[in-house]
Write an enzyme that holds these catalytic residues in place. Structure first.
Site, PDB file in Angstrom:
ATOM      1  N   HIS A 122       4.061  -5.113   1.280  1.00 45.03           N
ATOM      2  CA  HIS A 122       3.853  -4.598   0.169  1.00 45.03           C
ATOM      3  C   HIS A 122       4.897  -3.582  -0.623  1.00 45.03           C
ATOM      4  O   HIS A 122       5.066  -3.855  -1.828  1.00 45.03           O
ATOM      5  CB  HIS A 122       2.417  -4.090   0.197  1.00 45.03           C
ATOM      6  CG  HIS A 122       1.737  -3.316  -0.993  1.00 45.03           C
ATOM      7  ND1 HIS A 122       0.980  -4.045  -1.656  1.00 45.03           N
ATOM      8  CD2 HIS A 122       1.924  -2.317  -1.345  1.00 45.03           C
ATOM      9  CE1 HIS A 122       0.872  -3.379  -2.822  1.00 45.03           C
ATOM     10  NE2 HIS A 122       1.098  -2.052  -2.622  1.00 45.03           N
ATOM     11  N   GLU A 123       5.040  -2.429   0.262  1.00 45.81           N
ATOM     12  CA  GLU A 123       6.064  -1.552  -0.417  1.00 45.81           C
ATOM     13  C   GLU A 123       7.273  -1.975  -0.810  1.00 45.81           C
ATOM     14  O   GLU A 123       8.098  -1.914  -1.782  1.00 45.81           O
ATOM     15  CB  GLU A 123       6.188  -0.291   0.684  1.00 45.81           C
ATOM     16  CG  GLU A 123       4.727   0.172   0.894  1.00 45.81           C
ATOM     17  CD  GLU A 123       4.119   0.872  -0.281  1.00 45.81           C
ATOM     18  OE1 GLU A 123       4.777   1.058  -1.274  1.00 45.81           O
ATOM     19  OE2 GLU A 123       2.827   0.953  -0.384  1.00 45.81           O
ATOM     20  N   HIS A 162       7.398  -4.115  -3.868  1.00 46.08           N
ATOM     21  CA  HIS A 162       7.259  -3.123  -5.161  1.00 46.08           C
ATOM     22  C   HIS A 162       8.770  -2.963  -5.565  1.00 46.08           C
ATOM     23  O   HIS A 162       9.097  -2.965  -7.017  1.00 46.08           O
ATOM     24  CB  HIS A 162       6.628  -1.692  -4.931  1.00 46.08           C
ATOM     25  CG  HIS A 162       5.179  -1.739  -5.071  1.00 46.08           C
ATOM     26  ND1 HIS A 162       4.457  -1.967  -6.310  1.00 46.08           N
ATOM     27  CD2 HIS A 162       4.282  -1.466  -4.447  1.00 46.08           C
ATOM     28  CE1 HIS A 162       3.301  -1.860  -6.245  1.00 46.08           C
ATOM     29  NE2 HIS A 162       3.162  -1.505  -5.053  1.00 46.08           N
ATOM     30  N   GLU A 186       0.166  -3.603  -8.250  1.00 44.36           N
ATOM     31  CA  GLU A 186      -0.157  -3.834  -6.881  1.00 44.36           C
ATOM     32  C   GLU A 186      -0.679  -4.945  -6.567  1.00 44.36           C
ATOM     33  O   GLU A 186      -0.675  -5.459  -5.183  1.00 44.36           O
ATOM     34  CB  GLU A 186      -1.446  -2.431  -6.866  1.00 44.36           C
ATOM     35  CG  GLU A 186      -1.144  -1.190  -6.973  1.00 44.36           C
ATOM     36  CD  GLU A 186      -0.297  -0.498  -5.957  1.00 44.36           C
ATOM     37  OE1 GLU A 186      -0.520  -1.281  -4.859  1.00 44.36           O
ATOM     38  OE2 GLU A 186       0.480   0.403  -6.221  1.00 44.36           O
TER      39      GLU A 186
END
Length: 289
Positions: free
Chosen positions: A143-144, A147, A200
């Site tokens: 997820h990070e 980004h 997100e």
């Protein structure tokens, strides 16, 4: 007047339709990255991120909370993250030139991040308090990293600059004064929160694709957010939060699973329909089919 015209042109960019979806031969597909990114120089933002990351490391080192390279938990996080990074160029070819770095800060914060240019930090509170499995650490890392690959930081800076320009412009044109400008600024803040929730959701989707290709179970995302719900009994309303609510996040992950489970099955040399349920390590977190 020239400045006004340039500002008006920039603001019109916000109303442009989204570009066509970015296709992947297998796995997920998302819209192409926003053209607003072009308003913020890539290298400049990466240099700023590197400087901030070095400052963070220095402060953590001075306080004795920066994990040493020999730390088992850091080695675990690095090993998992590197498997995900191996698939990064699929989503951003420029990531091959990034100076990737992964560190662990020994603090109670339930948090992790990846700065522009691939500077990653995990906080031990995230791993310890949620008792994360390897698959669940992969979900966080994916997820990070997503980004950064989708350049959300660069896009967010551009949007913030435009919204501030719009607030100042509206105040000047309509004679709103300081009080009026504050109201317009609050509206801009809510708009940024909405953009952030979209980021997100996209990071969740791209992250699941990265995780699956690295051979980690994407269904761990459901277990992770069920754990988070157990840890945090109360949360702000979704419309006032920069993150989607846990229930909405789980629903979006479950919606994405049919696209990424075949990718995961291929990565682990298994038949998609023959995979056993994902089982977490905390009582009360139900197995995920």
């Amino acid at each position: 007047m020239k400045k006004l015209a340039r500002t008006s042109t920039l603001l019109l960019c916000l109303a442009l339709p989204a570009l066509p979806a970015m296709a992947q031969e297998a796995g997920v597909s998302v819209d192409r990255m926003s053209r607003l990114r072009g308003l913020v120089p890539e290298k400049q933002l990466e240099e700023q991120a590197t400087m901030q990351y070095e400052e963070l490391k220095q402060q953590a080192r001075q306080k004795g909370v920066l994990a040493a390279d020999t730390d088992p938990q850091l080695q675990r996080v690095r090993a998992i993250s590197r498997r995900i990074i191996a698939n990064a160029t699929r989503w951003n070819p420029g990531a091959s030139d990034w100076q990737w770095e992964i560190n662990l800060i020994r603090a109670d914060s339930v948090n992790a991040f990846c700065m522009p240019g691939g500077k990653i930090a995990f906080f031990s509170g995230l791993v310890d308090k949620l008792k994360l499995t390897d698959d669940e650490i992969a979900i966080v890392a994916g997820h990070e990293i997503a980004h950064a690959l989708r350049e959300h930081g660069r896009e967010r800076v551009a949007k913030g600059n435009l919204l501030q320009l719009g607030a100042n412009l509206g105040s000047a044109i309509f004679g709103l004064g300081q009080t009026g400008q504050m109201v317009v600024g609050q509206g801009a803040q809510l708009a940024l929160l909405r953009f952030s929730r979209e980021d997100e959701t996209e990071a969740d989707t791209v992250g699941l694709d990265l995780v699956a290709r690295a051979g980690y179970d994407p269904r761990a995302g459901v277990a992770l957010w069920r754990k988070m719900a157990m840890l945090e009994k109360s949360a702000p309303p979704q419309w006032l939060s920069s993150h989607p609510s846990g229930s909405n996040r789980i629903a979006q992950i479950q919606k994405t699973l049919p696209q990424v489970m075949p990718v995961y099955a291929k990565a682990v040399n298994a038949q998609s329909g023959a995979l056993p349920p994902y089982r977490s390590n905390v009582q009360g977190v139900a197995p995920v089919q």
